[in-house]
Design an enzyme around this catalytic site. Structure first.
Site, PDB file in Angstrom:
ATOM      1  N   TYR A  52       0.872  -0.978   0.013  1.00 15.56           N
ATOM      2  CA  TYR A  52       0.077  -0.132  -0.113  1.00 15.56           C
ATOM      3  C   TYR A  52       0.764   1.371   0.005  1.00 15.56           C
ATOM      4  CZ  TYR A  52      -3.137   3.693   1.478  1.00 15.56           C
ATOM      5  OH  TYR A  52      -3.899   5.007   1.444  1.00 15.56           O
ATOM      6  N   LYS A  73       1.267   3.946  -3.336  1.00 14.25           N
ATOM      7  CA  LYS A  73       0.942   5.410  -3.061  1.00 14.25           C
ATOM      8  C   LYS A  73       2.254   6.290  -3.415  1.00 14.25           C
ATOM      9  CE  LYS A  73      -2.789   6.751  -1.880  1.00 14.25           C
ATOM     10  NZ  LYS A  73      -3.912   7.102  -2.643  1.00 14.25           N
TER      11      LYS A  73
HETATM   12  N1  LIG Z   1      -8.768   6.318   5.006  1.00 11.77           N
HETATM   13  C1  LIG Z   1      -7.499   6.959   5.153  1.00 11.77           C
HETATM   14  O1  LIG Z   1      -7.420   7.095   6.414  1.00 11.77           O
HETATM   15  C2  LIG Z   1      -6.726   7.506   4.179  1.00 11.77           C
HETATM   16  C3  LIG Z   1      -7.040   7.301   2.760  1.00 11.77           C
HETATM   17  N2  LIG Z   1      -5.944   7.830   1.948  1.00 11.77           N
HETATM   18  C4  LIG Z   1      -6.478   7.682   0.292  1.00 11.77           C
HETATM   19  O2  LIG Z   1      -7.615   8.677   0.084  1.00 11.77           O
HETATM   20  C5  LIG Z   1      -8.273   7.823  -0.969  1.00 11.77           C
HETATM   21  C6  LIG Z   1      -9.563   7.582  -0.435  1.00 11.77           C
HETATM   22  O3  LIG Z   1      -9.708   6.720   0.557  1.00 11.77           O
HETATM   23  P1  LIG Z   1     -10.902   6.109   1.328  1.00 11.77           P
HETATM   24  O4  LIG Z   1     -11.985   6.958   0.919  1.00 11.77           O
HETATM   25  O5  LIG Z   1     -10.401   5.933   2.628  1.00 11.77           O
HETATM   26  O6  LIG Z   1     -10.947   4.798   0.694  1.00 11.77           O
HETATM   27  P2  LIG Z   1     -12.494   3.941   0.230  1.00 11.77           P
HETATM   28  O7  LIG Z   1     -12.028   2.400  -0.068  1.00 11.77           O
HETATM   29  O8  LIG Z   1     -13.493   4.239   1.118  1.00 11.77           O
HETATM   30  O9  LIG Z   1     -12.739   4.804  -1.290  1.00 11.77           O
HETATM   31  C7  LIG Z   1     -11.934   4.339  -2.534  1.00 11.77           C
HETATM   32  C8  LIG Z   1     -12.615   4.303  -3.362  1.00 11.77           C
HETATM   33  O10 LIG Z   1     -12.054   4.021  -4.786  1.00 11.77           O
HETATM   34  C9  LIG Z   1     -12.977   3.052  -5.434  1.00 11.77           C
HETATM   35  N3  LIG Z   1     -11.933   2.307  -6.432  1.00 11.77           N
HETATM   36  C10 LIG Z   1     -11.349   1.183  -5.838  1.00 11.77           C
HETATM   37  N4  LIG Z   1     -10.500   0.662  -6.621  1.00 11.77           N
HETATM   38  C11 LIG Z   1     -11.263   1.387  -8.068  1.00 11.77           C
HETATM   39  C12 LIG Z   1     -10.957   1.115  -9.231  1.00 11.77           C
HETATM   40  N5  LIG Z   1     -10.250   0.245  -9.687  1.00 11.77           N
HETATM   41  N6  LIG Z   1     -11.504   1.846 -10.187  1.00 11.77           N
HETATM   42  C13 LIG Z   1     -12.413   2.938  -9.631  1.00 11.77           C
HETATM   43  N7  LIG Z   1     -12.689   3.111  -8.360  1.00 11.77           N
HETATM   44  C14 LIG Z   1     -12.147   2.434  -7.686  1.00 11.77           C
HETATM   45  C15 LIG Z   1     -13.574   2.431  -4.604  1.00 11.77           C
HETATM   46  O11 LIG Z   1     -14.843   1.699  -4.822  1.00 11.77           O
HETATM   47  C16 LIG Z   1     -13.860   3.424  -3.220  1.00 11.77           C
HETATM   48  O12 LIG Z   1     -15.294   3.985  -3.594  1.00 11.77           O
HETATM   49  C17 LIG Z   1      -7.313   6.604  -1.273  1.00 11.77           C
HETATM   50  O13 LIG Z   1      -6.415   7.033  -2.440  1.00 11.77           O
HETATM   51  C18 LIG Z   1      -6.358   6.612  -0.074  1.00 11.77           C
HETATM   52  O14 LIG Z   1      -5.375   6.010  -0.422  1.00 11.77           O
HETATM   53  C19 LIG Z   1      -4.968   8.996   2.316  1.00 11.77           C
HETATM   54  C20 LIG Z   1      -4.644   9.092   3.445  1.00 11.77           C
HETATM   55  C21 LIG Z   1      -5.682   8.414   4.591  1.00 11.77           C
HETATM   56  C1  LIG Z   2      -5.874  -0.987  12.051  1.00  5.46           C
HETATM   57  C2  LIG Z   2      -4.965  -0.002  12.790  1.00  5.46           C
HETATM   58  C3  LIG Z   2      -5.317  -0.026  14.225  1.00  5.46           C
HETATM   59  C4  LIG Z   2      -5.359  -1.420  14.847  1.00  5.46           C
HETATM   60  C5  LIG Z   2      -4.404  -1.580  15.716  1.00  5.46           C
HETATM   61  C6  LIG Z   2      -4.434  -2.452  16.834  1.00  5.46           C
HETATM   62  C7  LIG Z   2      -4.774  -3.870  16.257  1.00  5.46           C
HETATM   63  C8  LIG Z   2      -3.010  -2.948  17.390  1.00  5.46           C
HETATM   64  O1  LIG Z   2      -5.446  -2.419  17.663  1.00  5.46           O
HETATM   65  C9  LIG Z   2      -4.842   1.201  12.354  1.00  5.46           C
HETATM   66  C10 LIG Z   2      -3.662   2.059  13.007  1.00  5.46           C
HETATM   67  C11 LIG Z   2      -3.301   3.240  12.086  1.00  5.46           C
HETATM   68  C12 LIG Z   2      -4.158   2.998  10.780  1.00  5.46           C
HETATM   69  C13 LIG Z   2      -3.448   3.716   9.505  1.00  5.46           C
HETATM   70  C14 LIG Z   2      -3.130   4.807   9.472  1.00  5.46           C
HETATM   71  O2  LIG Z   2      -4.429   5.928   9.919  1.00  5.46           O
HETATM   72  C15 LIG Z   2      -2.406   5.543   8.083  1.00  5.46           C
HETATM   73  C16 LIG Z   2      -3.301   5.101   7.007  1.00  5.46           C
HETATM   74  C17 LIG Z   2      -3.134   5.979   5.843  1.00  5.46           C
HETATM   75  C18 LIG Z   2      -3.834   5.316   4.487  1.00  5.46           C
HETATM   76  O3  LIG Z   2      -3.543   6.253   3.899  1.00  5.46           O
HETATM   77  C19 LIG Z   2      -4.792   4.351   4.578  1.00  5.46           C
HETATM   78  C20 LIG Z   2      -5.062   3.956   6.102  1.00  5.46           C
HETATM   79  C21 LIG Z   2      -4.063   3.829   7.033  1.00  5.46           C
HETATM   80  C22 LIG Z   2      -2.875   2.702   6.438  1.00  5.46           C
HETATM   81  C23 LIG Z   2      -4.501   3.560   8.450  1.00  5.46           C
HETATM   82  C24 LIG Z   2      -5.054   1.973   8.323  1.00  5.46           C
HETATM   83  C25 LIG Z   2      -5.559   1.507   9.637  1.00  5.46           C
HETATM   84  C26 LIG Z   2      -4.345   1.841  10.850  1.00  5.46           C
HETATM   85  C27 LIG Z   2      -3.043   0.655  10.251  1.00  5.46           C
END
Ligand SMILES: NC(=O)C1=CN([C@@H]2O[C@H](COP(=O)(O)OP(=O)(O)OC[C@H]3O[C@@H](n4cnc5c(N)ncnc54)[C@H](O)[C@@H]3O)[C@@H](O)[C@H]2O)C=CC1
Ligand SMILES: C[C@H](CCCC(C)(C)O)[C@H]1CC[C@H]2[C@@H]3[C@H](O)CC4=CC(=O)CC[C@]4(C)[C@H]3CC[C@]12C
Length: 466
Positions: free
Chosen positions: A256, A260
């Site tokens: 992952y 990214k």
């Molecule tokens: N959730 C988090 O804490 C963080 C997320 N991100 C980034 O933010 C973005 C959004 O993440 P989230 O909303 O958390 O994830 P999510 O899984 O809720 O949203 C991702 C979306 O992309 C779509 N998707 C996946 N594969 C696809 C494909 N092949 N074609 C078209 N659409 C596709 C999924 O259907 C989903 O709706 C991602 O790029 C992730 O890497 C960055 C930092 C933290």
């Molecule tokens: C799932 C983890 C927490 C469980 C830990 C346990 C089992 C010891 O209780 C999450 C802790 C940190 C999270 C990640 C972090 O917030 C950074 C992220 C950034 C992204 O771009 C995607 C998601 C994630 C990797 C996020 C995923 C869950 C954790 C590892």
């Protein structure tokens, strides 16, 4: 992480739904291995809606009370939220107070991954905060039913079921768009998907988006990167209140963060490339820390786990480890602001990265979650003396082994694995004002607002404690 909650729906205010007869199919996009993708949209009704919206806005200004956080930040709430800074915030040609009119609406935006956790917030934020929007294309592998309710407003909302790994599908969706916000990604740190699939979606998918911009003449590309492209690294070095210029040894093994990081590099390198028509591409990347808020799947998992365990969660991470978190509404707002400012500030912002930050406090991952789960009836039981780190690592390694052994039979993907344990156990927090300096970003939602909204969402979840 992509599962949507029905409870998210009524957290936002929207115009009343129109009769379904208004929703006419407008086109088709071919997809591989699936039924032909449907592209829905709605033309017309714009002027009437503009007048109605202006009327509704004024009514809302008069009627809105302080305590109710029913929708996106309304005018009354904005009194508490900092004013939005930045010259181009309302866009060229549109001044504050100017009535919404069809002439000012001329931009086409595409949001990839627009039905994901973050994507949905970006979509709703654009509809609220980008007055120049004429068409909003929402591109996702899985379309959410909630999109239907958006199709009744003045902006044409076009839902495109498509796959970012399919270059022709991406090109068809990008053609004619002014701005692309690329949030689509495979967020998997639990071993649900193969490394190949993660690379295919996150790296090849991003390549496809860039090439589509170049081929079709789209000039502005905003990419959702992640703090993970920097760290925590495999050596678990702490990153304490760092910023975009803080030196850090960014070495990863997990697919992952690696994917990214590669995708982010591609996006930044593409800045300045000539696009169809002779102008140049302007790109930038946003790096959210751990996002939380309405629709956050892992928060939902922890909540249900706590309910199953009789209202208790067990501490696995020392309270002293700080983990960066940011509210999803502020992440969405930053995306919208960047998209709005990229044209005016191309020289400054093009090819840049920005951490997404807000006023959320620095805490350990679990203590931070308790800010929301605590008021919903859960408590965190201290077990540090009972479960030392080495034992957790042993369990995490066992989980990884089980995942590998069981793979031919079933998918075993628990939250605890060596990678998630290491990430959760390593201090990684940002402290920066680069986004404010470059494009006037200030969080739209205060910590209090972010917390209240998230708590309300948890409480509204099915199976909530009374
Ligand atoms: N959730 C988090 O804490 C963080 C997320 N991100 C980034 O933010 C973005 C959004 O993440 P989230 O909303 O958390 O994830 P999510 O899984 O809720 O949203 C991702 C979306 O992309 C779509 N998707 C996946 N594969 C696809 C494909 N092949 N074609 C078209 N659409 C596709 C999924 O259907 C989903 O709706 C991602 O790029 C992730 O890497 C960055 C930092 C933290
Ligand atoms: C799932 C983890 C927490 C469980 C830990 C346990 C089992 C010891 O209780 C999450 C802790 C940190 C999270 C990640 C972090 O917030 C950074 C992220 C950034 C992204 O771009 C995607 C998601 C994630 C990797 C996020 C995923 C869950 C954790 C590892």
């Amino acid at each position: 992480m992509g599962m949507r909650s029905p409870h998210l729906l009524h957290l936002y205010s929207h115009p009343a739904p129109s009769p379904s007869s208004l929703l006419e199919p407008e086109g088709r996009v071919a997809t591989r291995g699936r039924p032909v993708a449907r592209v829905w949209g709605m033309q017309g009704w714009r002027l009437g809606w503009c007048l109605f919206l202006e009327w509704a806005r004024r009514e809302e200004e008069q009627a809105e009370g302080d305590g109710v956080l029913a929708g996106w930040p309304g005018r009354a709430r904005e009194k508490t939220a900092p004013p939005v800074v930045g010259l181009g915030t309302l866009g060229p040609g549109l001044q504050p107070g100017m009535a919404d009119s069809a002439e000012t609406r001329k931009l086409v935006y595409l949001v990839t991954g627009g039905c994901g956790f973050l994507g949905e917030h970006v979509v709703r934020m654009l509809l609220q905060r980008e007055p120049r929007l004429s068409e909003l294309r929402v591109f996702d592998l899985h379309l959410g039913a909630w999109l239907e309710e958006l199709k009744t407003g003045p902006v044409q909302v076009t839902a495109i079921q498509g796959d970012v790994t399919q270059a022709h599908e991406v090109a068809a969706a990008v053609a004619g768009a002014h701005v692309v916000i690329h949030t689509a990604g495979l967020v998997d740190v639990f071993g649900r998907a193969s490394p190949e699939t993660i690379y295919e979606v996150n790296v090849q998918g991003t390549k496809n988006v860039i090439e589509a911009c170049v081929q079709t003449g789209t000039r502005f590309l905003v990419y959702t990167s992640s703090m993970e492209v920097v760290g925590p690294n495999i050596k678990r070095h702490p990153f304490y209140r760092g910023n975009e210029d803080t030196p850090y040894e960014a070495i990863h093994r997990h697919p992952y963060p690696c994917s990214k990081a590669q995708a982010e590099r591609l996006v930044l390198e593409a800045n300045g490339r000539e696009v169809h028509g002779g102008l140049s591409l302007v790109t930038c990347a946003l790096r959210p820390t751990g996002i939380y808020g309405e629709g956050h799947q892992i928060m939902r998992d922890f909540y249900h786990q706590g309910l199953r365990l009789g209202g208790r969660l067990f501490r696995a991470i020392p309270a002293s480890v700080e983990h960066g978190r940011v509210y999803v509404g502020n992440v969405a707002w930053m995306h919208v602001l960047v998209a709005q400012e990229l044209e005016q500030r191309a020289a400054l912002m093009g090819g840049q990265v920005y951490y997404c930050y807000d006023e959320s406090p620095y805490k350990s991952y679990e203590d931070f979650n308790m800010e929301f789960l605590g008021p919903c009836g859960l408590r965190l039981v201290d077990t540090r003396l009972l479960v030392p780190y080495w034992l957790l690592m042993l369990l995490a390694t066992l989980n990884a082994l089980l995942q590998w052994l069981l793979r031919p039979l079933l998918l075993y993907a628990p939250l605890l694995n060596p990678y998630t344990l290491a990430v959760a156990n390593t201090t990684f927090t940002v402290s920066t004002n680069k986004a404010q300096r470059h494009f006037g970003y200030k969080p739209l939602f205060s910590w209090e607002d972010s917390r209240t909204r998230t708590i309300r969402w948890v409480k509204a979840m099915e199976g909530s404690a009374p």
